[in-house]
Design a protein around this motif. Structure first.
Motif, mmCIF file in Angstrom:
data_model
loop_
_atom_site.group_PDB
_atom_site.id
_atom_site.type_symbol
_atom_site.label_atom_id
_atom_site.label_comp_id
_atom_site.label_asym_id
_atom_site.label_seq_id
_atom_site.Cartn_x
_atom_site.Cartn_y
_atom_site.Cartn_z
ATOM 1 N N SER A 101 -10.208 -0.070 -9.477
ATOM 2 C CA SER A 101 -9.079 -0.872 -9.986
ATOM 3 C C SER A 101 -9.499 -1.947 -10.977
ATOM 4 N N ALA B 275 0.833 -1.200 0.000
ATOM 5 C CA ALA B 275 0.000 0.000 0.000
ATOM 6 C C ALA B 275 0.866 1.247 0.000
ATOM 7 N N GLN C 88 -5.616 2.183 -0.652
ATOM 8 C CA GLN C 88 -5.644 0.730 -0.554
ATOM 9 C C GLN C 88 -6.820 0.293 0.305
ATOM 10 N N ARG D 198 -5.729 -2.169 -4.617
ATOM 11 C CA ARG D 198 -5.432 -0.745 -4.797
ATOM 12 C C ARG D 198 -6.719 0.047 -5.051
#
Lengths: 426, 319
Positions: B74, A117, B236, B140
């Motif tokens: 994503s 991340a 994230q 993501r």
């Protein structure tokens, strides 16, 4: 130890004097007389707390030596330490370091979940970030194909590849049934899959009779051990690496799993080496000490100095996270100094990054370099355990050494294809 | 009194809109999660403060919002933040209905344990189903467009502390107003009545289970909106968002600010985020100090920070 360990190491003449004289100095001269700020994000609590602490000690050792010899290109290093927790909060810490503390470089991170991340965020923020660890890939595929600002440690799967090669080298033909007990996340799954892929590549016929996936940090492994015992495997492969590894070892020993000649492979045992006491950890297991084996007879003077300092100061023996942290600092130092030399002036971030690509350094555990694709190559140590030592825990009786270019996929490569096609030597 | 509250709310909103010109970019990136949690807690407190049902699993819906934003941006290439909010919110409501159908049959500890169990079920799903959820590493979350504008000339930080920040503060104002209307509507009064005396309210004709189901669904929608904002700020979506400790943080924030007051959880969200951030920078024992804070609040100021403020105001007013 203080959390916000800010060591304001005075530059030559003191920052106050420099600040007072600043109107009369050109900017580069001012820049060279203020400390370089390095932010460190490392775990301090929970299952990875001791690992983060060991890494921090490696960083502090590096900084003390660097500052004692004039700093990085003449500038002393100031550390600002923040805690690594979950991805959300750790990214907030990264933002604090970059936006608020204005650090020149951020280093650290143990968890893969955090690193994946944080890597993307650092790229978006154009923040120079060097990971100590936490570089398990999602299915071993590069999630950041061509990073500009992020530099990674060696693939987390390197230790599994090396341990697998050693298992084949020492025990080929001596086992047919295998079992796995690996942490239930990408690291554990990749490692066990890599072991089986390498057995296949080297023509080792085998049958998986049990595979156990305890959650990371599980403190009761009785049912997992019972399942392994019932399966009666010839060999057990385990990439447990946190506080659950000593628990597994005690439980397995108590249950008699280690009584019947079963072979054991622990690619990441080095993280817990001092907690794996002789009383419940037999000899003859494959232990991975990764990039730092503290008791190596042929260790460099640098490593010997570090281990002596570590034992004297902390009454403990270091593991590889200290080496990763030291390596990260040395790569940054080498990059800054190479860029400064090339430019003959204080370099910018982009110059430093370009200079870090391909740079070679001497780390605690041995030589290493940073590849052009921002992935580290380092020296790895594993071997078979022995009780013939002066400690209350096993060390390595035979030490196998491999440079990671033998056990890591090449730039741009696919891990699983590389295992299938590469000329890997035992 | 209502006028005073209105003035205070408008002043707070004006202060929030003015913050980017006063605070550094880092602190604005801290205000963003506080805004996200404030929205989530508006929903959470509809259930906790107004309905009397304490959920220990509402991080599930925050995670649904975060993963919704992740999958939509994503995997499906949807950039519109408006669409992300609507679809993530709808997914949270869809996930909430079966949970609520079972959970609202119970009260007190049984309701809490059931919601906790569903939360952990979802966490296990996120953790175990690698191919769908990315396992421990998550998915993501890409930068969204706001009203069709992608702000390509802005880097991520500038986007977050600029247009995205104002958008989220505006969203907080709108959703806060909607929630204010909900809790002051006959529906809200029915919830309060069922909280005070379920039997009596049923006798008076309140459809307790149905109204609780609706309240549960609304709270899930708000949590998902908060989760989507959190995920975009972090970049994230990861399974920790659904973990029980995250649900515990929602309860902490509500108690800290004071769940008996409409604005209490909002104050709790902002206080918690800044308190945690500062404590993390000062000491490695920040968890200890956060725990101690909660103990002090519960024992000495059970009505939370807003209750404490109200008491002080009353005392000053008398004098």
């Amino acid at each position: 130890m203080n959390s916000h360990r800010r060591k304001l190491l005075q530059a030559i003449g003191g920052t106050g004097v420099v600040a007072a004289a600043s109107p009369y100095l050109s900017f580069p001269a001012f820049a060279q007389n203020t400390p370089i700020r390095v932010g460190v994000i490392a775990p301090k609590a929970g299952i990875a707390g001791t690992i983060g602490e060991c890494g921090l000690r490696g960083t502090m050792f590096a900084v003390e030596r660097i500052n004692a010899t004039g700093g990085i290109a003449g500038r002393k290093v100031e550390l600002i330490v923040e805690e690594e927790t979950n991805p959300k909060d750790s990214i907030e810490r990264l933002r604090k370091l970059v936006l608020q503390d204005k650090v020149d470089c951020v280093q650290g991170i143990v968890s893969s979940g955090v690193s994946l991340a944080m890597g993307a965020v650092a790229e978006e923020m154009k923040a120079l970030l060097i990971f100590w660890d936490g570089t398990t890939q999602d299915g071993v595929k590069e999630t950041m194909a061509s990073p500009r600002y992020v530099f990674r440690s060696t693939d987390n799967e390197c230790e599994a590849v090396m341990a697998s090669l050693l298992a084949i080298k020492y025990w080929k033909g001596k086992f047919k049934t295998i079992a796995g007990i690996n942490p239930d996340y990408s690291y554990g799954r990749n490692n066990f899959a890599a072991f089986q892929a390498l057995l296949k590549k080297f023509g080792v016929e085998h049958k998986v009779v049990a595979d156990q996936w305890p959650k990371v940090g599980t403190t009761d492994l009785n049912s997992h051990v019972a399942a392994l015992k019932a399966a009666k495997p010839d060999l057990v492969f385990s990439s447990l690496l946190f506080a659950d590894l000593p628990i597994f070892m005690r439980t397995a020993h108590g249950a008699g799993l280690m009584d019947g000649g079963t072979k054991f492979v622990f690619p990441a045992a080095g993280f817990q080496h001092t907690a794996l006491k002789k009383s419940f950890t037999p000899e003859g297991m494959i232990f991975g000490h990764n990039t730092l084996y503290f008791d190596h007879k042929d260790a460099s003077p640098l490593q010997k100095d570090f281990v002596k300092m570590y034992v004297d100061k902390y009454k403990d023996y270091p593991h590889w996270e200290a080496d990763r942290a030291y390596f990260a600092m040395q790569v940054f130092k080498a990059g800054v100094e190479a860029a400064q030399k090339a430019k003959n002036a204080w370099p910018g971030k982009e110059d430093i990054i370009s200079a870090m690509e391909g740079v070679k350094v001497q780390s605690l555990g041995g030589p290493g370099h940073m590849r052009k694709d921002h992935i580290a190559e380092q020296t790895f140590y594993q071997g078979l355990t022995t009780h013939k030592n002066g400690y209350d825990f096993p060390t390595l009786g035979t030490v196998d050494t491999m440079y990671s270019d033998r056990i890591q996929k090449p730039p741009g490569g696919d891990f699983w294809k590389w295992i299938e096609t590469a000329q890997i030597k035992l | 009194m209502r006028t005073a509250v209105g003035v205070l709310v408008l002043a707070s909103l004006a202060a929030l809109f003015a913050l980017p010109s006063v605070l550094s970019a880092y602190y604005i990136t801290l205000v963003l999660p506080a805004v996200a949690y404030a929205i989530a807690l508006l929903g959470f407190n509809l259930l906790f403060g107004y309905t009397g049902l304490l959920s220990f699993g509402h991080a599930l819906y925050v995670a649904v919002g975060a993963y919704g934003a992740a999958v939509l941006s994503s995997k499906l290439g949807i950039k519109s933040f408006e669409l992300v909010l609507l679809l993530s919110g709808a997914a949270a409501v869809a996930a909430a209905i079966p949970v609520a159908l079972l959970s609202v049959r119970y009260e007190k500890i049984f309701f809490g344990i059931l919601t906790l169990a569903f939360g952990m079920l979802f966490h296990s799903f996120l953790f175990k189903f690698y191919d769908i959820t990315g396992g421990d590493t998550g998915i993501r979350v890409l930068r969204p467009s706001l009203f069709g504008n992608e702000f390509k000339d802005l880097d991520k930080t500038a986007f977050l502390v600029g247009p995205f920040y104002y958008y989220c503060v505006g969203l907080l104002a709108v959703l806060g107003f909607v929630m204010w209307r909900i809790v002051h509507s006959p529906f809200g009064l029915h919830l309060v009545a069922s909280r005070e005396n379920r039997r009596k309210s049923e006798y008076l004709g309140v459809r307790v289970r149905f109204f609780r189901l609706i309240a549960f669904s609304i709270s899930a929608f708000y949590c998902a909106v908060g989760g989507a904002i959190l995920a975009i700020n972090t970049g994230q979506a990861d399974p920790e968002l659904a973990y029980w400790t995250h649900s515990g943080e929602l309860v902490f924030m509500a108690v800290l600010g004071g769940f008996a007051n409409f604005f209490g959880p909002l104050v709790g969200a902002f206080t918690f985020i800044f308190l945690k951030s500062e404590l993390m920078g000062i000491t490695q024992f920040w968890r200890f100090w956060l725990g101690l804070t909660l103990i002090v609040i519960v024992v000495l100021f059970p009505r939370g920070l807003v209750g404490l403020g109200q008491d002080l105001w009353t005392r000053l007013h008398r004098q």
